[in-house]
Scaffold this motif. Structure first.
Motif, PDB file in Angstrom:
ATOM      1  N   SER A 182       0.813  -1.218   0.000  1.00 42.96           N
ATOM      2  CA  SER A 182       0.000   0.000   0.000  1.00 42.96           C
ATOM      3  C   SER A 182       0.847   1.269   0.000  1.00 42.96           C
ATOM      4  O   SER A 182       0.349   2.343  -0.360  1.00 42.96           O
ATOM      5  N   ARG A 183       2.105   1.169   0.371  1.00 42.67           N
ATOM      6  CA  ARG A 183       2.945   2.358   0.470  1.00 42.67           C
ATOM      7  C   ARG A 183       3.416   2.857  -0.887  1.00 42.67           C
ATOM      8  O   ARG A 183       3.827   4.016  -1.010  1.00 42.67           O
ATOM      9  N   GLY A 184       3.367   2.000  -1.894  1.00 44.01           N
ATOM     10  CA  GLY A 184       3.639   2.433  -3.260  1.00 44.01           C
ATOM     11  C   GLY A 184       4.848   3.321  -3.400  1.00 44.01           C
ATOM     12  O   GLY A 184       5.976   2.930  -3.094  1.00 44.01           O
ATOM     13  N   ASP A 185       4.646   4.553  -3.862  1.00 48.44           N
ATOM     14  CA  ASP A 185       5.737   5.485  -4.148  1.00 48.44           C
ATOM     15  C   ASP A 185       6.633   5.762  -2.945  1.00 48.44           C
ATOM     16  O   ASP A 185       7.796   6.144  -3.103  1.00 48.44           O
ATOM     17  N   ASP A 186       6.105   5.588  -1.741  1.00 46.76           N
ATOM     18  CA  ASP A 186       6.906   5.852  -0.544  1.00 46.76           C
ATOM     19  C   ASP A 186       8.084   4.892  -0.410  1.00 46.76           C
ATOM     20  O   ASP A 186       9.025   5.161   0.360  1.00 46.76           O
ATOM     21  N   LEU A 187       8.051   3.781  -1.140  1.00 46.11           N
ATOM     22  CA  LEU A 187       9.152   2.823  -1.070  1.00 46.11           C
ATOM     23  C   LEU A 187      10.380   3.315  -1.832  1.00 46.11           C
ATOM     24  O   LEU A 187      11.496   2.903  -1.549  1.00 46.11           O
ATOM     25  N   VAL A 188      10.167   4.195  -2.801  1.00 46.66           N
ATOM     26  CA  VAL A 188      11.277   4.707  -3.611  1.00 46.66           C
ATOM     27  C   VAL A 188      12.236   5.515  -2.729  1.00 46.66           C
ATOM     28  O   VAL A 188      11.800   6.372  -1.945  1.00 46.66           O
ATOM     29  N   GLY A 189      13.514   5.238  -2.847  1.00 45.75           N
ATOM     30  CA  GLY A 189      14.513   5.931  -2.048  1.00 45.75           C
ATOM     31  C   GLY A 189      14.832   5.237  -0.735  1.00 45.75           C
ATOM     32  O   GLY A 189      15.817   5.585  -0.073  1.00 45.75           O
ATOM     33  N   THR A 190      14.007   4.260  -0.348  1.00 45.00           N
ATOM     34  CA  THR A 190      14.281   3.483   0.855  1.00 45.00           C
ATOM     35  C   THR A 190      15.368   2.456   0.543  1.00 45.00           C
ATOM     36  O   THR A 190      15.372   1.855  -0.527  1.00 45.00           O
ATOM     37  N   THR A 191      16.279   2.233   1.460  1.00 48.12           N
ATOM     38  CA  THR A 191      17.278   1.194   1.232  1.00 48.12           C
ATOM     39  C   THR A 191      16.675  -0.173   1.560  1.00 48.12           C
ATOM     40  O   THR A 191      15.685  -0.275   2.298  1.00 48.12           O
ATOM     41  N   GLU A 192      17.295  -1.202   1.016  1.00 46.58           N
ATOM     42  CA  GLU A 192      16.830  -2.567   1.299  1.00 46.58           C
ATOM     43  C   GLU A 192      16.844  -2.832   2.798  1.00 46.58           C
ATOM     44  O   GLU A 192      15.880  -3.388   3.354  1.00 46.58           O
ATOM     45  N   ALA A 193      17.925  -2.431   3.465  1.00 42.71           N
ATOM     46  CA  ALA A 193      18.053  -2.691   4.893  1.00 42.71           C
ATOM     47  C   ALA A 193      16.982  -1.941   5.689  1.00 42.71           C
ATOM     48  O   ALA A 193      16.424  -2.475   6.661  1.00 42.71           O
ATOM     49  N   GLU A 194      16.686  -0.715   5.282  1.00 45.53           N
ATOM     50  CA  GLU A 194      15.644   0.050   5.978  1.00 45.53           C
ATOM     51  C   GLU A 194      14.290  -0.616   5.812  1.00 45.53           C
ATOM     52  O   GLU A 194      13.496  -0.695   6.773  1.00 45.53           O
ATOM     53  N   LEU A 195      13.988  -1.098   4.603  1.00 46.52           N
ATOM     54  CA  LEU A 195      12.698  -1.740   4.374  1.00 46.52           C
ATOM     55  C   LEU A 195      12.621  -3.071   5.122  1.00 46.52           C
ATOM     56  O   LEU A 195      11.569  -3.418   5.676  1.00 46.52           O
ATOM     57  N   ALA A 196      13.731  -3.808   5.183  1.00 41.94           N
ATOM     58  CA  ALA A 196      13.744  -5.059   5.942  1.00 41.94           C
ATOM     59  C   ALA A 196      13.450  -4.794   7.420  1.00 41.94           C
ATOM     60  O   ALA A 196      12.667  -5.520   8.053  1.00 41.94           O
ATOM     61  N   ALA A 197      14.047  -3.743   7.969  1.00 36.33           N
ATOM     62  CA  ALA A 197      13.801  -3.400   9.370  1.00 36.33           C
ATOM     63  C   ALA A 197      12.348  -2.993   9.585  1.00 36.33           C
ATOM     64  O   ALA A 197      11.732  -3.341  10.609  1.00 36.33           O
ATOM     65  N   GLU A 198      11.772  -2.272   8.625  1.00 36.46           N
ATOM     66  CA  GLU A 198      10.370  -1.879   8.744  1.00 36.46           C
ATOM     67  C   GLU A 198       9.449  -3.094   8.672  1.00 36.46           C
ATOM     68  O   GLU A 198       8.453  -3.179   9.407  1.00 36.46           O
ATOM     69  N   ILE A 199       9.761  -4.040   7.811  1.00 34.24           N
ATOM     70  CA  ILE A 199       8.957  -5.265   7.733  1.00 34.24           C
ATOM     71  C   ILE A 199       8.994  -5.997   9.069  1.00 34.24           C
ATOM     72  O   ILE A 199       7.951  -6.452   9.570  1.00 34.24           O
ATOM     73  N   GLU A 200      10.150  -6.083   9.674  1.00 34.40           N
ATOM     74  CA  GLU A 200      10.258  -6.784  10.955  1.00 34.40           C
ATOM     75  C   GLU A 200       9.506  -6.032  12.056  1.00 34.40           C
ATOM     76  O   GLU A 200       8.903  -6.648  12.939  1.00 34.40           O
ATOM     77  N   ARG A 201       9.527  -4.706  11.993  1.00 29.21           N
ATOM     78  CA  ARG A 201       8.743  -3.926  12.960  1.00 29.21           C
ATOM     79  C   ARG A 201       7.259  -4.205  12.798  1.00 29.21           C
ATOM     80  O   ARG A 201       6.527  -4.387  13.778  1.00 29.21           O
ATOM     81  N   LEU A 202       6.793  -4.253  11.546  1.00 29.62           N
ATOM     82  CA  LEU A 202       5.384  -4.512  11.278  1.00 29.62           C
ATOM     83  C   LEU A 202       4.985  -5.933  11.699  1.00 29.62           C
ATOM     84  O   LEU A 202       3.880  -6.148  12.225  1.00 29.62           O
ATOM     85  N   LEU A 203       5.858  -6.899  11.473  1.00 30.81           N
ATOM     86  CA  LEU A 203       5.570  -8.273  11.895  1.00 30.81           C
ATOM     87  C   LEU A 203       5.336  -8.319  13.406  1.00 30.81           C
ATOM     88  O   LEU A 203       4.394  -8.968  13.885  1.00 30.81           O
ATOM     89  N   ALA A 204       6.179  -7.618  14.159  1.00 28.96           N
ATOM     90  CA  ALA A 204       6.017  -7.584  15.614  1.00 28.96           C
ATOM     91  C   ALA A 204       4.739  -6.859  16.005  1.00 28.96           C
ATOM     92  O   ALA A 204       4.005  -7.297  16.905  1.00 28.96           O
ATOM     93  N   ALA A 205       4.437  -5.749  15.314  1.00 21.65           N
ATOM     94  CA  ALA A 205       3.228  -4.982  15.622  1.00 21.65           C
ATOM     95  C   ALA A 205       1.962  -5.788  15.349  1.00 21.65           C
ATOM     96  O   ALA A 205       0.924  -5.579  15.998  1.00 21.65           O
ATOM     97  N   GLU A 206       2.040  -6.703  14.404  1.00 19.69           N
ATOM     98  CA  GLU A 206       0.883  -7.535  14.062  1.00 19.69           C
ATOM     99  C   GLU A 206       0.750  -8.763  14.953  1.00 19.69           C
ATOM    100  O   GLU A 206      -0.151  -9.575  14.774  1.00 19.69           O
ATOM    101  N   GLY A 207       1.671  -8.927  15.899  1.00  9.71           N
ATOM    102  CA  GLY A 207       1.558 -10.043  16.835  1.00  9.71           C
ATOM    103  C   GLY A 207       2.580 -11.139  16.641  1.00  9.71           C
ATOM    104  O   GLY A 207       2.528 -12.161  17.336  1.00  9.71           O
ATOM    105  N   GLY A 208       3.522 -10.945  15.725  1.00 12.78           N
ATOM    106  CA  GLY A 208       4.552 -11.944  15.527  1.00 12.78           C
ATOM    107  C   GLY A 208       5.645 -11.854  16.564  1.00 12.78           C
ATOM    108  O   GLY A 208       5.840 -10.822  17.202  1.00 12.78           O
TER     109      GLY A 208
END
Length: 398
Positions: free
Chosen positions: A182-208
């Motif tokens: 859903s973030r679409g254009d907001d992903l542009v300019g993000t580094t792979e490592a930054e996006l990986a960290a955000e995914i892990e944050r979201l996994l925890a926020a969702e109960g993982g």
């Protein structure tokens, strides 16, 4: 009500009887967790479970684990705990346990160097050599085999408690996948490592819980490496982005531990991809659909691999599909059954594995689409249901 671990110990003993092995020995590993609900990391200290063919199981452990082991949910058959202090020689305790259990089971393995016994002892497949050597020193005339000879067939079929955990892990991965898209254009300019960290944050926020493995974000040409380590490359418009992630969740157990992982891969693009990427993505999606559609009891694991591979080969990308189609998932992210050529094991209800064909074009991009599936009585149930297309932002087809 009996705990799952009590049933598993009894199932293990029945299989030991069938294989005519005297006993099975586990050290801190998924096998130990599967049988007892006790989870610990391996260390230099001797912490071993002895499950005999007949009689009560025994745990040998350092005294510091006394209270933790008291909570192990195994009362019938009763679990005996024999403790040792740091000033003790744990091999002396192990020697006594082996002598007692083998005599109790009618075994004929001497615990002296001139013995003439011939019993079989199955040890944890990943047991450290130091512990295996200590066991051999205690029973030098025993035949040693692998615990997987007994435990693989037990662990490969998941019970309802395990399946419930895997479904919840899959749902968490789905929600995170939707959020990232859903973030679409907001992903542009993000580094792979930054996006990986955000995914892990979201996994925890969702109960993982903790990530099931190192999260993979592989953008542009990095996507051609199936196990790329997310780095400092910035995502650009039009980049294919391979996203492979999941988190552990706790099984719904009254006592004991059981953590089960999610594992999902999607390949997405911000903006418009190249025509070749669109073609490859569609080929991979068709291959994944063909493989999932082929899943049912009695079909062999290699037939599922072949179903995916046939589609990719027909499209001219056979050489770029460089790994197996899938792997089993349970207490471990990678375990049997392996969905690979030459594995003629027949699928059974309750088996859970990934279906993840991919095409990797060196210097250009990669595409992988992965879902976990469980074999049902008449087919397969997907444990992931997030969109499998490449579109990001707004609405997107599945």
């Amino acid at each position: 009500m009996r705990s799952p671990f009590e049933r598993r110990i009894e199932d293990c003993q029945r299989r030991l009887e069938r294989t005519d092995a005297a006993l099975l020995v586990c050290f801190p590993s998924p096998n130990l967790t599967y049988l007892t609900g006790f989870e610990e990391s391996p260390s230099e200290r001797h912490l071993l479970l002895f499950a005999p063919r007949a009689g009560d199981p025994v745990v040998v452990a350092p005294t510091m684990y006394d209270r933790q082991l008291a909570g192990v949910p195994i009362d019938e058959p009763p679990l005996e705990v024999r403790l040792w202090d740091d000033s003790d020689d744990p091999v002396d305790v192990i020697d006594g346990v082996l002598e007692d259990l083998l005599e109790q089971g009618g075994g004929d393995v001497s615990t002296t160097t001139d013995g003439t016994g011939d019993e079989t002892i199955l040890v944890d497949d990943r047991m450290w050599a130091t512990f295996t050597q200590d066991l051999r020193a205690c029973v030098p005339d025993a035949t040693f085999g692998l615990a997987s000879d007994v435990l693989e067939d037990l662990r490969v079929r998941k019970d309802e408690v395990e399946l419930d955990a895997l479904r919840r892990a899959g749902a968490i991965a789905d929600r995170v996948s939707l959020e990232i898209r859903s973030r679409g254009d907001d992903l542009v300019g993000t580094t792979e490592a930054e996006l990986a960290a955000e995914i892990e944050r979201l996994l925890a926020a969702e109960g993982g819980g903790k990530p099931a493995f190192e999260t993979i974000v592989a953008s542009g040409p990095n996507g051609a490496r199936p196990h790329h380590h997310s780095g400092d490359r910035e995502i650009e418009r039009g980049d294919p982005i391979v996203l492979d992630f999941g988190a552990f969740v706790d099984a719904d157990l009254e006592a004991g531990t059981g953590r089960y992982p999610g594992d999902q891969t999607r390949t997405v693009v911000v903006g418009e991809p190249s025509a070749e990427y669109e073609r490859v993505h569609e080929v991979v999606r068709e291959a994944q659909h063909a493989a999932v559609d082929a899943v049912e009891p009695g079909v062999t694991a290699d037939a599922i691999d072949r179903a995916a591979r046939t589609v990719i080969e027909a499209a001219g990308y056979g050489d770029a599909f460089v790994h197996r189609t899938g792997h089993g998932v349970g207490l471990e992210v990678h375990e049997p059954p392996y969905i690979v050529d030459s594995n003629d094991r027949e699928l059974e209800p309750g088996m859970v594995f990934s279906v993840e064909p991919g095409v990797y074009l060196e210097g250009e991009f990669g595409v992988r689409i992965e879902d976990l599936v469980v074999v049902t009585e008449d087919g397969a149930e997907r444990l992931n249901d997030s969109p499998r297309g490449w579109e990001t932002g707004g609405t997107h087809p599945s």
